[in-house]
Design a protein around this motif. Structure first.
Motif, short mmCIF file in Angstrom:
data_model
loop_
_atom_site.label_atom_id
_atom_site.label_comp_id
_atom_site.label_asym_id
_atom_site.label_seq_id
_atom_site.Cartn_x
_atom_site.Cartn_y
_atom_site.Cartn_z
N LEU A 194 -3.67 -10.32 -11.44
CA LEU A 194 -2.84 -8.94 -11.68
C LEU A 194 -3.98 -8.10 -11.39
N THR A 195 -5.27 -8.14 -11.85
CA THR A 195 -6.14 -7.14 -11.67
C THR A 195 -6.50 -6.70 -9.99
N ASP A 196 -5.94 -7.51 -9.23
CA ASP A 196 -6.20 -7.24 -7.67
C ASP A 196 -4.89 -6.54 -7.33
N LYS A 246 13.10 -5.60 -12.96
CA LYS A 246 11.86 -5.94 -11.99
C LYS A 246 12.02 -6.00 -10.56
N HIS A 247 13.45 -6.01 -10.11
CA HIS A 247 13.97 -6.28 -8.88
C HIS A 247 13.68 -4.54 -8.08
N ASN A 248 13.15 -3.65 -8.80
CA ASN A 248 12.96 -2.28 -8.50
C ASN A 248 11.34 -1.97 -8.59
N TYR A 249 10.56 -3.17 -8.40
CA TYR A 249 9.09 -2.84 -8.46
C TYR A 249 8.59 -3.84 -7.48
N ILE A 250 7.16 -3.49 -7.10
CA ILE A 250 6.38 -4.59 -6.18
C ILE A 250 5.17 -4.71 -6.69
N LEU A 251 4.35 -5.56 -6.48
CA LEU A 251 3.09 -5.81 -6.75
C LEU A 251 2.23 -5.81 -5.25
N GLN A 252 1.53 -4.89 -5.10
CA GLN A 252 0.57 -4.71 -3.86
C GLN A 252 -0.55 -4.93 -3.99
N LYS A 253 -1.10 -5.61 -3.26
CA LYS A 253 -2.69 -6.14 -3.36
C LYS A 253 -3.47 -4.74 -3.10
N LYS A 254 -4.38 -4.74 -4.11
CA LYS A 254 -5.23 -3.42 -4.02
C LYS A 254 -6.10 -3.48 -2.82
N VAL A 255 -6.42 -2.09 -2.34
CA VAL A 255 -7.35 -1.81 -1.18
C VAL A 255 -8.48 -0.94 -1.63
#
Length: 398
Positions: free
Chosen positions: A292-294, A323-332
């Motif tokens: 999750l830190t990423d 939770k269906h109203n959120y996304i996890l997106q990889k950090k850049v």
């Protein structure tokens, strides 16, 4: 990003150029911007420009392979759907962070996309006024317009999209308390360019399926709405009262239809694949073994950076009910790519702006919006008292 151009700009920068830019804002548009303007535009080299447009082309190609009927059913609650007939979305914004590529170079990485209008009339003014006040900006070989457009043809393009065949008095820019919005400078620029009125949603009158507003004290029909109302903001206003709702069945044409705000947004980012798109997952369906830190946690339908969590943990995720109203997106990793005349360089987020071209039945790139920051979150609403940050525009090398 073009060392020779940047060095010339920085070496010859004078505070009086920047002050002239801000003075012209008041002179031309009636008031200062409610957000900070950066001291500098951004200069995009041709190779990076090609990469940006290739990524945009791929994203747009993938859009039309999606089932938007299914997306509408999945992501828009029935009570929030607008029954007014839909056309193609008239506007598209694609946001990229200018990021480190791991090899000492710069790569554009998708941050989000939105089928919703933005500062389409402020941006050309900003580009033109930068050139007017800064003699060291190249007059040839660079442009902030795309598709071969210029000052005249750009406004013709926007006029066709927003007014269609209607008279300006029958078209309005619709907002919530426009005089209080941070982006209001664009409303005044829109009114100046198109001759349409800027109308608060609370001032609209409804009779049956028809809408009206008062123009010079006269009740005037509204046939077309340049819609700038964001539902997320509307829902956050307590005891809000208006004579109509965006979910009413009305005899009106929306530009763009309210439902496009939901359907082309962060909600489809996990469906898109490309080397310039960070991997993303819906919060109710992500691999258990990811670190999750990423990742960054983002609500699907917020705006202006609201609700973004740069450091999510499992406890935070467990506490979220919808939770269906959120996304996890990889950090850049944003690159501090703009050398400044300060101890700290600036980061860049680039918004590519498209309009729908009816004749060619496709999205057409027209201009860009650029934001600069030295902090973690790039948003002019979160700008500090630092310098060489804020609202800007990019000049693309031809």
């Amino acid at each position: 990003m073009i060392p020779s151009i940047r060095k010339t700009f920085n070496d010859n920068f004078k505070e009086e150029y920047y002050e002239g830019l801000k003075e012209d804002t008041v002179k031309d548009l009636g008031e200062p911007t409610a957000f900070r303007i950066s001291e500098t535009p951004v200069f995009i080299p041709k190779a990076l420009s090609d990469t940006i447009f290739e990524a945009c082309d791929s994203i747009i190609e993938q859009l039309w392979k999606l089932d938007f009927d299914e997306i509408r059913e999945r992501f828009i609650p029935k009570e929030l759907r607008c029954p007014v007939p839909m056309d193609k979305p008239e506007f598209l914004a694609i946001d990229f962070g200018m990021c480190e590529d791991g090899n000492g170079g710069i790569t554009p990485q998708l941050i989000e996309l939105q089928a919703f209008p933005t500062l389409f009339f402020y941006q050309p003014w900003l580009g033109k006024t930068f050139k007017k006040n800064y003699p060291t900006i190249p007059q040839e070989g660079f442009d902030y317009f795309f598709s071969g457009l210029n000052d005249e043809t750009y406004f013709e393009e926007l006029k066709e999209v927003i007014l269609g065949d209607e008279k300006p008095e029958n078209v309005i820019l619709l907002e919530l308390f426009p005089e209080k919005q941070k982006t209001r400078i664009d409303f005044w620029a829109t009114r100046k360019a198109l001759g349409i009125e800027v109308v608060c949603m609370t001032k609209v009158l409804k009779e049956g399926r028809k809408l009206y507003y008062l123009k010079d004290g006269k009740k005037t029909p509204i046939n077309r709405i340049y819609n700038r109302v964001i539902l997320d903001e509307l829902k956050g206003i307590e005891n809000f009262k208006a004579n109509f709702s965006l979910t009413d069945d009305l005899d009106v044409k929306y530009v763009s239809h309210p439902d496009w705000f939901f359907m082309i947004s962060k909600c489809i980012v996990p469906m898109l694949k490309h080397k310039n798109i960070p991997e993303s997952y819906y919060l109710n369906d992500f691999p258990a073994d990811i670190d999750l830190t990423d990742y960054v946690l983002k609500p699907l339908f917020s705006f202006a950076g609201k609700g973004v969590n740069l450091h999510p943990d499992q406890k935070t995720i467990d506490a979220i009910q919808d939770k269906h109203n959120y996304i996890l997106q990889k950090k850049v990793q944003y690159a501090s790519v703009i050398e400044t005349n300060t101890p700290k360089n600036s980061k860049v987020e680039l918004r590519m702006l498209y309009t729908w071209n009816k004749e060619e039945a496709c999205f057409k790139p027209v201009i860009n919006l650029t934001r600069m920051s030295k902090g973690e979150l790039i948003n002019v609403s979160y700008a500090t008292e630092d310098s060489w940050i804020g609202s800007s525009i990019s000049f693309f090398e031809k």
